[in-house]
Structure formats: C-alpha cells, structure tokens
Design a protein around this motif. Sequence first.
Motif, PDB file in Angstrom:
ATOM      1  N   GLY A 251       0.936  -1.283  -0.096  1.00 44.12           N
ATOM      2  CA  GLY A 251      -0.055   0.054  -0.089  1.00 44.12           C
ATOM      3  C   GLY A 251       0.733   1.266  -0.099  1.00 44.12           C
ATOM      4  O   GLY A 251       0.498   2.247  -0.634  1.00 44.12           O
TER       5      GLY A 251
ATOM      6  N   ILE B  56      -1.113   4.540  -1.631  1.00 43.68           N
ATOM      7  CA  ILE B  56      -2.321   4.364  -1.010  1.00 43.68           C
ATOM      8  C   ILE B  56      -2.020   4.546   0.486  1.00 43.68           C
ATOM      9  O   ILE B  56      -2.942   5.304   1.210  1.00 43.68           O
TER      10      ILE B  56
ATOM     11  N   ARG C 253      -5.913  -8.864  -5.416  1.00 42.79           N
ATOM     12  CA  ARG C 253      -6.500  -7.863  -4.509  1.00 42.79           C
ATOM     13  C   ARG C 253      -6.613  -7.827  -2.783  1.00 42.79           C
ATOM     14  O   ARG C 253      -6.449  -8.734  -2.577  1.00 42.79           O
TER      15      ARG C 253
ATOM     16  N   ALA D 241     -11.035   2.005  -2.440  1.00 37.21           N
ATOM     17  CA  ALA D 241     -10.546   1.490  -3.734  1.00 37.21           C
ATOM     18  C   ALA D 241     -10.931   2.611  -4.771  1.00 37.21           C
ATOM     19  O   ALA D 241     -12.033   3.099  -4.737  1.00 37.21           O
TER      20      ALA D 241
ATOM     21  N   TRP E  38     -13.539  -1.848  -1.780  1.00 33.60           N
ATOM     22  CA  TRP E  38     -12.692  -1.647  -0.792  1.00 33.60           C
ATOM     23  C   TRP E  38     -11.562  -2.385  -0.911  1.00 33.60           C
ATOM     24  O   TRP E  38     -10.606  -2.546  -0.334  1.00 33.60           O
TER      25      TRP E  38
ATOM     26  N   HIS F  57      -8.190  -3.208  -3.311  1.00 33.69           N
ATOM     27  CA  HIS F  57      -7.559  -2.750  -4.310  1.00 33.69           C
ATOM     28  C   HIS F  57      -6.661  -3.512  -5.100  1.00 33.69           C
ATOM     29  O   HIS F  57      -6.225  -4.758  -4.711  1.00 33.69           O
ATOM     30  N   ASP F  58      -6.637  -3.347  -6.564  1.00 31.80           N
ATOM     31  CA  ASP F  58      -5.655  -4.274  -7.257  1.00 31.80           C
ATOM     32  C   ASP F  58      -4.373  -3.723  -7.068  1.00 31.80           C
ATOM     33  O   ASP F  58      -3.893  -2.793  -6.901  1.00 31.80           O
TER      34      ASP F  58
END
Length: 384
Positions: free
Chosen positions: A292, A297, A343, A356, A361, A363-364
């Motif tokens: 992340g 993110i 994900r 996302a 919610w 995330h790739d």
Amino acid sequence: VSLGAAPGGRGVRIRVHTPGPPAVDCDVLVGHGMLGELPRLVAANVPADAFAIISPEPVAALYGEALLAAMRQSGVPAELLRFPDGEEHKTRDTWAALTDRLLELGFGRRTCVIAVGGGVTGDLAGFVAATYMRGVPIVQVPTTLLAMIDASVGGKTAVDTPAGKNLVGAFHTPRLVVMDPAVLATLPDAALREGLAEAVKHGVILDAAYFGWLAEHAASLLARSGQHLEHLVARSVELKAGVVAGDPHDQGFRTVLNFGHTVAHALERQMDFGLAHGVAVAIGMVAEALAGEELGITTVGTAAAIGRVLIRCGLPIRPPVVDAAELIATMRLDKKSHRAAVRCALPRAIGEAAPAPAGGWAHDVPDDVLHNALKRAAEGLPVV
Ligand SMILES: NC(=O)c1ccc[n+]([C@@H]2O[C@H](COP(=O)([O-])OP(=O)(O)OC[C@H]3O[C@@H](n4cnc5c(N)ncnc54)[C@H](O)[C@@H]3O)[C@@H](O)[C@H]2O)c1
Ligand SMILES: [Zn+2]
C-alpha cells in the motif's frame, strides 16, 4: 451496534443488528464469569425444548461438562455432543455424525444448539444448526480469542472440503453470543497471540485509538490481565459488528476485514496450513501495508508501526522463506481474488481503511509491487 450493560450488571452487552431480509438482532454478552450465567441466559432468551451443547474433546472436559451439569441442575434439558478436536475434523463427516446423533437422541424442531469451543466449533456447530430440521437457533460460546473477536460475529458457518476450506456452509446468525474472558486462562500462548493479530487488524483498519491501546497494553494482554482482555474482546467485537451490521452478506465494506488476509491465505496454503492463521495474518498485514505504501495509498511508516505492535504482541512479521512468485500465483487461486490482479484491502493510515479508486474496498495490487513488498518484509523492517 449499540452498547449497554449486560443483564445482571456483569460485563458489556453489544447489540448487533444485521439488516435483512431477514433482519436479525443478536446480543453479544462479554464479561468475566459470564459462562456461569449461561443456563439462566438461554432459558430466558431462547425458546427451545432441548439444548445440544457441541464441544470438541478438550473443551468439553474443560467447560462443556460443567455447563451440562449446570444446565441440568437449573432444570434445562440438555445433552453434550463431543467431536474430535482440530481443523481436520471440520468436515461434512463430522457434520453427519453430529446430526445423526441429534436425530438418535430425539432432538426435534424446538432444539437449540450451543457451540462451546474455538472457531472450528463455531463453524461446525453453526452449520449443524443452520441445517438441522431446516435450521434451529444457535448460541455461540466462543472459547478462543480468535473465535471471540472474529469467528462468532457475522453469522458465517462452514465446513472444509478436500477442495478447500469453508467451501460448504451457510449464513446463520446466532441467537445469542456469550463470551467469558475467564476461559482464556487455559488457552495456549500461541493461540492467544493469534487472536491478538486479528485485534491489531481491527485497530489498523478501523480505530487508531484502539491500535494505540493495544500497543500500550500488549504485555499485560499476554499476561492475561482479565480487565484488559475484557476490554479487548468488547472493543474488537464492537468494531467487527459495526462493519458486519452495514454489510451482512459480505459484499462491500466487509472487505476491509480482509486486510492482511490475501497474503495470509496464500502463505497458509503454500505451507500446507503448517503456519497458524494469526501468524500468517501478522506477516500478511506488514507485507500488504508495504505494498500500500509503494502504491501511494498507505501513509509511509504505517507498515513499520503495525510491525512494532505485532512484535510487542509476540508475533513474527517476517515472511518465512518462500518463493514470492509462487506465493503470488497462490493468491490468484484464493476464492476471494478471482480477478486478473491480486486484490487487497489496505489502510490509508493507522485507524482508517482506504476506499479503492474504482469503488469498493479491494485494491488491485500489481505483481511487481507485491513482489517488492514481500522482499522488503523478508529483509526486515526498521521497526524499533
Ligand atoms: N466464521 C467466521 O467468520 C470465522 C472467522 C475466523 C475464523 N474462522 C474459523 O475458525 C477456525 C479457527 O479457530 P480457532 O483458532 O479458535 O481454532 P480451534 O477451534 O481449532 O481452537 C484451537 C484449539 O484451542 C482449543 N481450545 C479452545 N478453547 C480453549 C480454551 N479456552 N482453553 C484451552 N484450549 C482451548 C481447541 O480445542 C483447539 O485445540 C478456523 O476453522 C477458521 O476457518 C471462522
Ligand atoms: Zn483472520
């Protein structure tokens, strides 16, 4: 979710609302000594002619037999059904043996199942209750920290099959959940630490203050301070219940509870379940938070902060030596990531999940980012 004092003034009551259809309310009672209140609680709250306590061998000896005796002494008709301990017995065979036994004993429509044990028991007895006579009520009495704060809220029940874990099951919200932190006194240390990993997860994705509290009280939790364990169980349940209440059938926000679990599930599979779930989650949270951070993110430093608390809780944070490419391939096999990219649910910072960009919610996470995160986690974080 609403909070209040438990009946009798002992402990805390958390009312969990699951929107329908059908809408269901479920009371979760948390308190030291609550197990002793169980005969009175079930007699007052569950309309049933007979109670079937389901417990694995060791837990039956520790708590199931005493509960059976107390129930009978209070004039509540009850039987104790034992099954062999362990995840390897969370199967359709054990489900069949238990339902056959219930039929043999003459349990009818007005039966209530009481699950006394860890997450295996909750899932297995929950599936028995969901299917017996097309569904009878269940009271969950979780006896491991993991089962208290994770498995017993949300109404998921299941058994394992040779094709994978939890693949045959049902949603079946309990009528009542009773948690007595006193039973954690007999829990092995390793199991206690595993539960702490899930509590840290709740702090990371939902509540920075709780995360700080866990960091501060890790040592006393490991020493099984009754007061701190009671707070931990109540707060984690409240947090998980808040998520589940808004998302009963696992379609949206509940995804955030998967933080750390994409990597964890793959690690468990790759090590043929030789790695304990909570340990895998601890390692998974650090690796996913690093991913992340690399994606921009997650606030930089979050992974290290998570690692610090996990270490205080006696949990490892470095992935065991595994082939990262193989691990990422395993993530694709996970039933929860059937898309092209792997994900993950990710925090934005401590205490806050990140939505996302494309909605939802999850995330790739591109393979190279995961690869790098796993490599950095394996090299060891500067956490002190
Ligand atoms: N339904 C859900 O939402 C959900 C969520 C998380 C996990 N789970 C399931 O939970 C299971 C794992 O749960 P678990 O970690 O509790 O494992 P478990 O049920 O196997 O319990 C671990 C061990 O601790 C023993 N034990 C239980 N309570 C004890 C006590 N108070 N004192 C001493 N020993 C005790 C058990 O007999 C067992 O040997 C998995 O099958 C997992 O799939 C379900
Ligand atoms: Zn988990």
